[in-house]
Write a protein that holds these residues in place. Structure first.
Motif, PDB file in Angstrom:
ATOM      1  N   GLY A   6      26.149 -25.008  -8.837  1.00  0.00           N
ATOM      2  CA  GLY A   6      24.915 -24.887  -8.078  1.00  0.00           C
ATOM      3  C   GLY A   6      24.957 -23.888  -6.937  1.00  0.00           C
ATOM      4  N   GLN A   7      26.092 -23.258  -6.697  1.00  0.00           N
ATOM      5  CA  GLN A   7      26.192 -22.274  -5.620  1.00  0.00           C
ATOM      6  C   GLN A   7      25.571 -20.953  -6.059  1.00  0.00           C
ATOM      7  N   ILE A   8      24.984 -20.242  -5.122  1.00  0.00           N
ATOM      8  CA  ILE A   8      24.408 -18.925  -5.384  1.00  0.00           C
ATOM      9  C   ILE A   8      25.463 -17.894  -4.990  1.00  0.00           C
ATOM     10  N   VAL A   9      25.745 -16.963  -5.918  1.00  0.00           N
ATOM     11  CA  VAL A   9      26.780 -15.958  -5.678  1.00  0.00           C
ATOM     12  C   VAL A   9      26.247 -14.568  -6.020  1.00  0.00           C
ATOM     13  N   ARG A  10      26.930 -13.552  -5.507  1.00  0.00           N
ATOM     14  CA  ARG A  10      26.637 -12.162  -5.840  1.00  0.00           C
ATOM     15  C   ARG A  10      27.877 -11.581  -6.491  1.00  0.00           C
ATOM     16  N   ALA A  11      27.690 -10.926  -7.640  1.00  0.00           N
ATOM     17  CA  ALA A  11      28.804 -10.296  -8.348  1.00  0.00           C
ATOM     18  C   ALA A  11      29.263  -9.074  -7.556  1.00  0.00           C
ATOM     19  N   THR A  12      30.575  -8.922  -7.404  1.00  0.00           N
ATOM     20  CA  THR A  12      31.114  -7.793  -6.652  1.00  0.00           C
ATOM     21  C   THR A  12      31.877  -6.824  -7.543  1.00  0.00           C
ATOM     22  N   ALA A  13      31.987  -7.122  -8.832  1.00  0.00           N
ATOM     23  CA  ALA A  13      32.717  -6.250  -9.748  1.00  0.00           C
ATOM     24  C   ALA A  13      32.061  -6.294 -11.124  1.00  0.00           C
ATOM     25  N   GLY A  14      32.288  -5.227 -11.875  1.00  0.00           N
ATOM     26  CA  GLY A  14      31.768  -5.177 -13.236  1.00  0.00           C
ATOM     27  C   GLY A  14      30.411  -4.518 -13.316  1.00  0.00           C
ATOM     28  N   GLY A  19      24.538  -8.198  -8.674  1.00  0.00           N
ATOM     29  CA  GLY A  19      23.588  -9.126  -9.278  1.00  0.00           C
ATOM     30  C   GLY A  19      23.670 -10.497  -8.631  1.00  0.00           C
ATOM     31  N   LEU A  20      22.556 -11.175  -8.583  1.00  0.00           N
ATOM     32  CA  LEU A  20      22.460 -12.507  -7.997  1.00  0.00           C
ATOM     33  C   LEU A  20      22.525 -13.536  -9.124  1.00  0.00           C
ATOM     34  N   PHE A  21      23.444 -14.494  -9.011  1.00  0.00           N
ATOM     35  CA  PHE A  21      23.659 -15.482 -10.060  1.00  0.00           C
ATOM     36  C   PHE A  21      23.797 -16.872  -9.459  1.00  0.00           C
ATOM     37  N   CYS A  22      23.657 -17.854 -10.323  1.00  0.00           N
ATOM     38  CA  CYS A  22      23.912 -19.237  -9.961  1.00  0.00           C
ATOM     39  C   CYS A  22      25.089 -19.722 -10.801  1.00  0.00           C
ATOM     40  N   LEU A  34      31.237 -19.843 -14.510  1.00  0.00           N
ATOM     41  CA  LEU A  34      30.218 -19.527 -15.502  1.00  0.00           C
ATOM     42  C   LEU A  34      28.916 -19.270 -14.750  1.00  0.00           C
ATOM     43  N   LEU A  35      28.405 -18.037 -14.868  1.00  0.00           N
ATOM     44  CA  LEU A  35      27.254 -17.607 -14.093  1.00  0.00           C
ATOM     45  C   LEU A  35      26.053 -17.335 -14.986  1.00  0.00           C
ATOM     46  N   ALA A  36      24.870 -17.645 -14.472  1.00  0.00           N
ATOM     47  CA  ALA A  36      23.631 -17.357 -15.190  1.00  0.00           C
ATOM     48  C   ALA A  36      22.566 -16.956 -14.174  1.00  0.00           C
ATOM     49  N   ASP A  37      21.638 -16.112 -14.635  1.00  0.00           N
ATOM     50  CA  ASP A  37      20.511 -15.742 -13.787  1.00  0.00           C
ATOM     51  C   ASP A  37      19.172 -16.035 -14.455  1.00  0.00           C
ATOM     52  N   GLY A  38      19.197 -16.507 -15.698  1.00  0.00           N
ATOM     53  CA  GLY A  38      17.980 -16.882 -16.394  1.00  0.00           C
ATOM     54  C   GLY A  38      17.273 -15.739 -17.084  1.00  0.00           C
ATOM     55  N   LYS A  39      17.721 -14.503 -16.860  1.00  0.00           N
ATOM     56  CA  LYS A  39      17.072 -13.365 -17.495  1.00  0.00           C
ATOM     57  C   LYS A  39      18.071 -12.594 -18.349  1.00  0.00           C
ATOM     58  N   PRO A  75      19.659 -31.069 -17.631  1.00  0.00           N
ATOM     59  CA  PRO A  75      19.383 -29.743 -18.217  1.00  0.00           C
ATOM     60  C   PRO A  75      18.379 -28.956 -17.374  1.00  0.00           C
ATOM     61  N   VAL A  76      18.626 -27.657 -17.298  1.00  0.00           N
ATOM     62  CA  VAL A  76      17.782 -26.749 -16.534  1.00  0.00           C
ATOM     63  C   VAL A  76      17.375 -25.607 -17.457  1.00  0.00           C
ATOM     64  N   THR A  77      16.125 -25.184 -17.365  1.00  0.00           N
ATOM     65  CA  THR A  77      15.661 -24.076 -18.202  1.00  0.00           C
ATOM     66  C   THR A  77      15.905 -22.746 -17.488  1.00  0.00           C
ATOM     67  N   ASP A  78      15.862 -21.671 -18.266  1.00  0.00           N
ATOM     68  CA  ASP A  78      16.025 -20.336 -17.693  1.00  0.00           C
ATOM     69  C   ASP A  78      14.900 -20.022 -16.717  1.00  0.00           C
ATOM     70  N   ARG A  79      13.708 -20.459 -17.036  1.00  0.00           N
ATOM     71  CA  ARG A  79      12.560 -20.224 -16.156  1.00  0.00           C
ATOM     72  C   ARG A  79      12.764 -20.895 -14.801  1.00  0.00           C
ATOM     73  N   GLU A  80      13.231 -22.139 -14.810  1.00  0.00           N
ATOM     74  CA  GLU A  80      13.489 -22.844 -13.554  1.00  0.00           C
ATOM     75  C   GLU A  80      14.563 -22.129 -12.740  1.00  0.00           C
ATOM     76  N   LEU A  81      15.583 -21.642 -13.415  1.00  0.00           N
ATOM     77  CA  LEU A  81      16.667 -20.946 -12.722  1.00  0.00           C
ATOM     78  C   LEU A  81      16.171 -19.639 -12.103  1.00  0.00           C
ATOM     79  N   ARG A  82      15.352 -18.886 -12.827  1.00  0.00           N
ATOM     80  CA  ARG A  82      14.783 -17.649 -12.280  1.00  0.00           C
ATOM     81  C   ARG A  82      13.952 -17.935 -11.031  1.00  0.00           C
ATOM     82  N   ARG A  83      13.172 -19.000 -11.080  1.00  0.00           N
ATOM     83  CA  ARG A  83      12.342 -19.352  -9.920  1.00  0.00           C
ATOM     84  C   ARG A  83      13.186 -19.783  -8.726  1.00  0.00           C
ATOM     85  N   ALA A  84      14.266 -20.500  -8.977  1.00  0.00           N
ATOM     86  CA  ALA A  84      15.153 -20.922  -7.893  1.00  0.00           C
ATOM     87  C   ALA A  84      15.820 -19.709  -7.246  1.00  0.00           C
TER      88      ALA A  84
END
Length: 95
Positions: A6-14, A19-22, A34-39, A75-84
């Motif tokens: 549930g933490q929000i992180v920013r990728a620093t490599a690659g 990019g902003l991920f959860c 394991l990171l996802a951004d919903g898009k 369970p969380v949907t990609d849409r919910e994650l994008r909005r968060a």
């Protein structure tokens, strides 16, 4: 390995640098987050990243209903994650 769920992180490599991920999970065998951004990276196929290749954006837990559902194992949907993530961006640019 700490509980990053549930933490929000920013990728620093690659190629997804800046990019902003959860964090939607951890792989205890390889010690990766394991990171996802919903898009680009959906919850069904999260991106694996080493802990050293991400930067934690907030020490306090971001209080959003989607993040709370994720931390409780629901369970969380990609849409919910994008909005968060959009709400997190807006809160941190205005506040």
């Amino acid at each position: 390995m700490c509980d990053y769920m549930g933490q929000i992180v920013r990728a620093t490599a690659g190629r997804d640098r800046e990019g902003l991920f959860c964090v939607v999970g951890t792989d205890h065998k390889t010690l990766r987050l394991l990171l996802a951004d919903g898009k680009r990276r959906r919850i069904a196929r999260p991106k694996q990243k080493q802990q050293g290749h991400v930067r934690l954006l907030s020490r306090t837990l971001f209080d959003h209903p989607t993040i709370q559902k994720l931390r409780q194992g629901e369970p969380v949907t990609d849409r919910e994650l994008r909005r968060a993530l959009a709400a997190f961006k807006e809160e941190n640019t205005l506040g």
